[in-house]
Design a protein around this motif. Sequence first.
Motif, PDB file in Angstrom:
ATOM      1  N   LYS A  63     -44.899  -2.019  14.089  1.00 59.32           N
ATOM      2  CA  LYS A  63     -46.074  -1.761  14.916  1.00 59.32           C
ATOM      3  C   LYS A  63     -45.969  -2.468  16.270  1.00 59.32           C
ATOM      4  O   LYS A  63     -46.388  -1.934  17.290  1.00 59.32           O
ATOM      5  N   ARG A  67     -45.596  -0.227  20.461  1.00 61.76           N
ATOM      6  CA  ARG A  67     -46.863  -0.299  21.188  1.00 61.76           C
ATOM      7  C   ARG A  67     -46.843   0.684  22.357  1.00 61.76           C
ATOM      8  O   ARG A  67     -45.791   1.052  22.866  1.00 61.76           O
ATOM      9  N   ASP A  71     -52.428   0.053  24.538  1.00 65.96           N
ATOM     10  CA  ASP A  71     -52.799  -1.004  23.608  1.00 65.96           C
ATOM     11  C   ASP A  71     -53.262  -2.263  24.327  1.00 65.96           C
ATOM     12  O   ASP A  71     -54.054  -3.037  23.800  1.00 65.96           O
TER      13      ASP A  71
END
Length: 88
Positions: A63, A67, A71
């Motif tokens: 994760k 990105r 974000d």
Amino acid sequence: MRLLPNACVFFKTDDVPRTEQLPFPEEGSEDTALMKTLGWVTAGLGAVALGLFVGRELRQRYKFNHRTPYDAYSHAGDEKDVDFGLGT
């Protein structure tokens, strides 16, 4: 020629004759079955815990490495603003 002639200084080998059977528990005893079961359960729980930890780390790294630029602005439109470091 022996390399270590006095290697058995701390262990007395003459205490137990070589023909005598060692005091191991019998194969069919309940204690042995219980210990085997507890050993397998402990090993299984350890494997599950290790799998959860490794999976969590891999997911966090995945994760983090995927990105998007959006974000960084994920909380830009929130109603409740928190101002840190303004000195007031």
